[in-house]
Scaffold this active site. Structure first.
Site, mmCIF file in Angstrom:
data_model
loop_
_atom_site.group_PDB
_atom_site.id
_atom_site.type_symbol
_atom_site.label_atom_id
_atom_site.label_comp_id
_atom_site.label_asym_id
_atom_site.label_seq_id
_atom_site.Cartn_x
_atom_site.Cartn_y
_atom_site.Cartn_z
ATOM 1 N N LYS A 178 19.692 -3.055 16.611
ATOM 2 C CA LYS A 178 20.755 -2.570 15.729
ATOM 3 C C LYS A 178 21.792 -3.684 15.632
ATOM 4 O O LYS A 178 22.092 -4.349 16.631
ATOM 5 C CB LYS A 178 21.363 -1.308 16.334
ATOM 6 C CG LYS A 178 22.380 -0.605 15.430
ATOM 7 C CD LYS A 178 22.870 0.702 16.073
ATOM 8 C CE LYS A 178 23.828 1.450 15.167
ATOM 9 N NZ LYS A 178 24.270 2.727 15.770
ATOM 10 N N SER A 192 23.975 6.720 12.780
ATOM 11 C CA SER A 192 24.220 5.409 12.207
ATOM 12 C C SER A 192 23.100 4.399 12.460
ATOM 13 O O SER A 192 23.065 3.359 11.793
ATOM 14 C CB SER A 192 25.515 4.840 12.780
ATOM 15 O OG SER A 192 25.371 4.613 14.174
ATOM 16 N N SER A 205 23.856 9.186 16.874
ATOM 17 C CA SER A 205 23.376 8.070 16.048
ATOM 18 C C SER A 205 22.020 7.504 16.423
ATOM 19 O O SER A 205 21.479 6.679 15.692
ATOM 20 C CB SER A 205 24.405 6.934 16.060
ATOM 21 O OG SER A 205 25.490 7.263 15.237
#
Lengths: 481, 486
Positions: free
Chosen positions: B76, B151, B175
């Site tokens: 990420k 996210s 997330s």
């Protein structure tokens, strides 16, 4: 109107840890900008603080030294505001649960009265960096070497009633932190800085007046002067029927005035909240007690011991224990010379004079305690007399060598050969027959005064090297004829 | 090849059926083919990937390879990676190349993984749909008109589409779990403090936690073995010993006590999802588990509590993005204030600005007690609910999200509906316990995840439970039909 001054002080003492409060970067003064930084001090994204346990130990030591409550659970909080040299956009400090709670210390004023000043709290916090405005045309440089340097902020109660008390209090704190070895006390380099909260109220009134805060005053002398000028400024306003504006002010030592920096309306809302990157600091009784047990001797304890052990006067003991380095210097001399009085006189006399002339602290004295002791030993063993010793000290101060080297080089060894002294005395008597006549005709009381003249002549003739203890009886014998 | 698990790939690498360079090249070309339709990557690090793969091949040849040596993964884009652009999905960091490596990425590097690139995400991890990215929305591989969740939507989409074997994610309020659920993959949010946060750009420090996103619980276990454990650089990381998460996968589930919180299965939950989950739970009964209804009475309070605490911390954490030292700085600032205001107004997207303002307000003098302190009190109640429940049962199961992946754009103008997406996940972060999302079926062709929540540091237990379920089901093995290259 008769005004009473109410003063509370916030002292920021920079702790002498090897590394920063929340990072492993070295702490030091005067390094190239941004060379003593890590990701943490630079406020890089994703960097996290790690609490320096050494700073914790030092804060607890201070707490013990002022008989304060120790915060068994203390919490770091973020104080949020924007400033270019504040890299994270917040300062990590302590708010609701400081490491040191209520305490107190006694200060002794010049007239000998003792006043107890309350300590509200002392908490740990990190310093910010520095903005550099020179050398950057139209821009500002940022140096983050100081960022995250550990500070202990010591907050007093509004118990201080005069500039003299304020200075005595700051000197006492200075003495305590340097004794504890937790701060180098170097005010010129900013290791100790003081914020002064000051208000006036009519004598006898119990409510406080509106206060102002004078930020970052960094010498004992400036503290005293800033307080005097601020008292005058506030009294003038109040006596003209005006009102004091609660605000932050700056002291300008060049103009000897305080100037408004920002008013309360402009003050930041710091939005304090517990720092989620740091766990609450939990202490155990054992930890706190172990630090108490290992506390070094503090200034008042040392003064009491000097009086007891070395039979010094209160005054001498007070002066010699005011700083740990002064006390250590003195005790080194005593250990070598075994003569406390002689050592005290020389430290408080000639050495202090030289230090003052050069504006040096005793730790920076060019003559170390060990070499000074060698000089005193030469007085004790009659190699030189006291007067010559002052000259030798000056030469040592100027870096001309050790006491023995200078005595040797300059041929200052005292004349202790009685035959040689007798010869010198005889030649003085022969050269001053008129005075000798006068002496012999005088009453014994008068003679006592007159002998000084002959002594002076003998010393002159011997270039100061004659041992005065030997000269006197010889002089007396030969003068009597 | 793109659907194989870590153990199988590791075996082929060791038997030299394939080299890590070949594997890497093959994934890189698949990214080139497929990702234009998904937008799951912000950066693809082709050169470093091939170099790392070559190193991995040497290590494999020398016989010193570990289970992750040579395995292609992605991070990420909020894990700082030394020398590699790290944007957090924000214009603010569009030019930020960290000179250091996060603990998570460094440990995975040490374990021999091959980094293919950095995945797209909601800006500064704020969002539940991956629509809040400066680099554009990510699309769900199962239906590119739908969101992948957020996210960590880029990581979820990349794993689901077979663009990487596994990816890292972070979970502040769901997330990892919600995008895992939306994309039909397996994701674990570990206990707060189990994985170091060092080098992870902070959103809400007391809630953020990194974890693995992969196709199966077993693959997550391999990643956990690499990343879990104490880190001197993160004061909030735990010194508690880690487990071997792979070794414990095969424990039988006989006697396992599963709690179903009634608040998770009430009328707010879509019936089809409810039925899907109940079918999954029956599988656990077949494996020897018993079911008990429990209660987490303060569930509803988790939304207001979370949306005070997380923005409050974020407002402070994001203060460092001021245009002074790195990141976006506005053109020709008039003065300092102008530089701050324009750099931040230009650098941060709308959702981030909104949360900074909410957080700043909640921490302000006069409001702090009413908002922040009250939210912290609620947080303690929520934590206590879990402690009480987990004294009665071994794990808690429920939905991950009230719906399956929704249409792109459908909730962007309705922030409350968007925040309600997190109703089943937020409380886990507030309590700090670990939780997983495990593929448990489909609803109208879109994946449905089952959430498994456990006690503090019970990651091994959660992975074990999910792995046993995945031995008797094949939901996690389903693949989306991608328009190209599938």
């Amino acid at each position: 109107m008769n005004w009473e001054v109410v003063i509370g002080l916030e002292i920021h003492a920079q702790l002498s840890t090897k590394s920063k409060l929340f990072s492993g970067a070295a702490v030091g003064f005067g390094a190239e900008p941004n060379t003593q930084t890590t990701l943490v001090d630079l406020g890089m994204p994703g960097a996290l603080p790690v609490f320096n346990k050494e700073a914790l130990r030092m804060a607890v030591m201070f707490g013990h030294a002022v008989n304060a409550e120790i915060g068994m659970t203390s919490i770091f909080a973020r104080k949020n505001y924007f400033y270019p040299d504040l890299p994270k956009g917040y300062q990590t400090s302590q708010m609701d649960d400081p490491i040191v709670g209520k305490g107190a210390l006694d200060i002794t004023l010049e007239d000998g009265t003792v006043r107890r000043i309350g300590i509200t709290r002392a908490h740990l916090e990190e310093d910010a960096g520095k903005s550099l405005h020179e050398d950057f045309q139209g821009m500002t440089g940022i140096d983050l070497n100081r960022s995250s340097t550990p500070l202990l902020e010591i907050v007093s109660e509004p118990d201080i009633r005069s500039a003299k008390e304020a200075v005595a209090y700051v000197k006492m704190i200075h003495s305590i932190v340097t004794y504890l070895g937790i701060c180098d006390g170097n005010m010129a380099e900013g290791s100790m800085r003081c914020d002064i909260n000051l208000s006036l109220r009519p004598k006898g009134q119990s409510e406080y007046g509106t206060r102002t805060e004078i930020k970052n005053v960094n010498s004992f002398r400036f503290i005293e002067k800033a307080i005097y000028t601020e008292i005058e400024r506030q009294a003038d306003i109040l006596e003209d029927g005006g009102k004091i504006v609660q605000e932050t002010r700056l002291y300008d030592p060049d103009k000897n005035e305080t100037r408004s920096m920002r008013s309360k309306e402009d003050a930041n809302d710091y939005r304090y909240f517990p720092c989620p990157d740091l766990l609450p600091v939990e202490l155990t009784e054992e930890y706190v007690e172990a630090i108490r047990q290992n506390l070094p001797e503090l200034p008042t304890q040392k003064a009491a011991r000097f009086i007891e052990q070395y039979k010094l006067s209160d005054y001498d003991a007070g002066v010699l224990s005011a700083s740990r380095s002064m006390a250590d210097y003195f005790e080194t001399l005593v250990n070598k010379t075994k003569d406390a009085k002689l050592s005290a006189n020389w430290v408080m006399g000639e050495l202090s004079k030289l230090l003052n002339q050069s504006q040096l602290e005793i730790v920076n004295s060019p003559v170390s305690a060990d070499s000074f002791a060698e000089l005193l030993i030469r007085i004790q063993d009659n190699t030189i007399n006291g007067k010559t010793a002052k000259d030798v000290l000056q030469s040592m101060w100027d870096g001309e060598g050790s006491a023995d080297e200078i005595i040797e080089k300059k041929g200052l060894v005292q004349v202790t050969d009685t035959a040689a002294i007798e010869a010198m005395v005889q030649s003085v008597i022969d050269a001053n027959s008129a005075q000798v006549e006068q002496f012999r005709a005088s009453e014994p009381d008068k003679q006592k005064k007159m002998i000084g003249f002959f002594m002076g002549q003998v010393m002159k003739a011997s270039q100061g090297k004659a041992n005065p203890g030997l000269v006197t009886p010889i002089l007396q014998k030969l003068l009597q004829g | 090849m793109y659907q194989q698990n870590i153990a199988a790939l590791a075996k082929q690498l060791r038997s030299k059926d394939i080299s890590s360079v070949e594997l890497t090249q093959s994934f890189l070309s698949r990214i080139k083919d497929v990702d234009p339709s998904l937008n799951s990557f912000i950066s693809v690090t082709e050169d470093t990937a091939l170099n790392t793969a070559a190193e991995a091949d040497k290590l494999i040849a020398s016989g010193n390879a570990g289970p992750l040596t040579g395995i292609p993964i992605a991070h990420k884009d909020l894990f700082c990676t030394n020398g590699i652009l790290t944007t957090c999905g924000s214009k603010m960091l569009h030019n930020f190349i960290p000179p250091y490596e996060s603990t998570v990425t460094s440990r995975l590097k040490q374990a021999g993984t091959v980094l293919l690139g950095k995945t797209n995400m909601d800006e500064f991890a704020m969002g539940s749909s991956n629509e809040n990215s400066y680099y554009g929305a990510v699309k769900n591989p199962w239906d590119t008109t739908k969101v992948p969740g957020g996210s960590s939507g880029g990581s979820a989409a990349a794993v689901a589409a077979g663009l990487v074997v596994a990816a890292t994610g972070t979970d502040t309020g769901g997330s990892i779990r919600q995008p895992a659920s939306f994309c039909g993959i397996t994701g674990l949010k570990p206990t707060y403090g189990r994985v170091s946060r060092f080098g992870m750009v902070a959103f809400a420090s007391s809630l953020d936690q990194a974890g693995p996103m992969a196709r199966s619980a077993e693959d997550c276990a391999y990643i956990m073995n690499a990343i879990a454990g104490f880190d001197t650089q993160d004061s909030t990381s735990s010194e508690q010993a880690t487990d071997d998460y792979v070794d414990t996968l095969s424990q039988p589930l006989q006697g396992l006590k599963i709690g179903l919180p009634k608040e998770y299965f009430d009328s707010t939950l879509n019936d089809d999802i409810k039925n899907t989950l109940m079918t999954a739970i029956k599988e656990f009964e077949k494996l020897g588990a018993t079911i008990k209804e429990i209660s987490l009475p303060n569930l509803k309070l988790s939304i207001p509590s979370y949306y005070v605490i997380a923005p409050s911390e974020a407002s402070s954490n994001l203060s460092r993005f001021d245009g002074v030292r790195y990141g976006h700085r506005c053109e020709n600032p008039k003065d300092l204030l102008d530089m701050y205001m324009r750099s931040r107004a230009e650098g941060f997207g709308q959702e981030v600005q909104k949360r900074i303002m909410v957080g700043t307000y909640a921490l302000s003098e006069g409001y702090y007690d009413a908002y922040y302190l009250k939210a912290q009190r609620i947080r303690r109640l929520i934590k206590q609910d879990f402690v009480n429940a987990l004294a009665e049962v071994d794990v808690i199961m429920g939905p991950v999200a009230p719906t399956t992946a929704f249409d792109i754009g459908s909730k962007t103008n309705d922030p409350v509906a968007m925040y309600l997406e997190d109703i089943y996940t937020l409380s886990v972060n507030l309590a700090g316990i670990p939780a997983m999302s495990v593929p448990a079926g489909f609803d109208n062709g879109m994946p449905v995840g089952l959430q498994i929540m456990g006690n503090y540091f019970a990651e091994a237990k959660l992975l074990n439970i999910a792995h046993q379920y995945q031995q008797v089901t094949d939901w996690h093995l389903q693949n989306p039909n991608l328009a190209k290259g599938a």
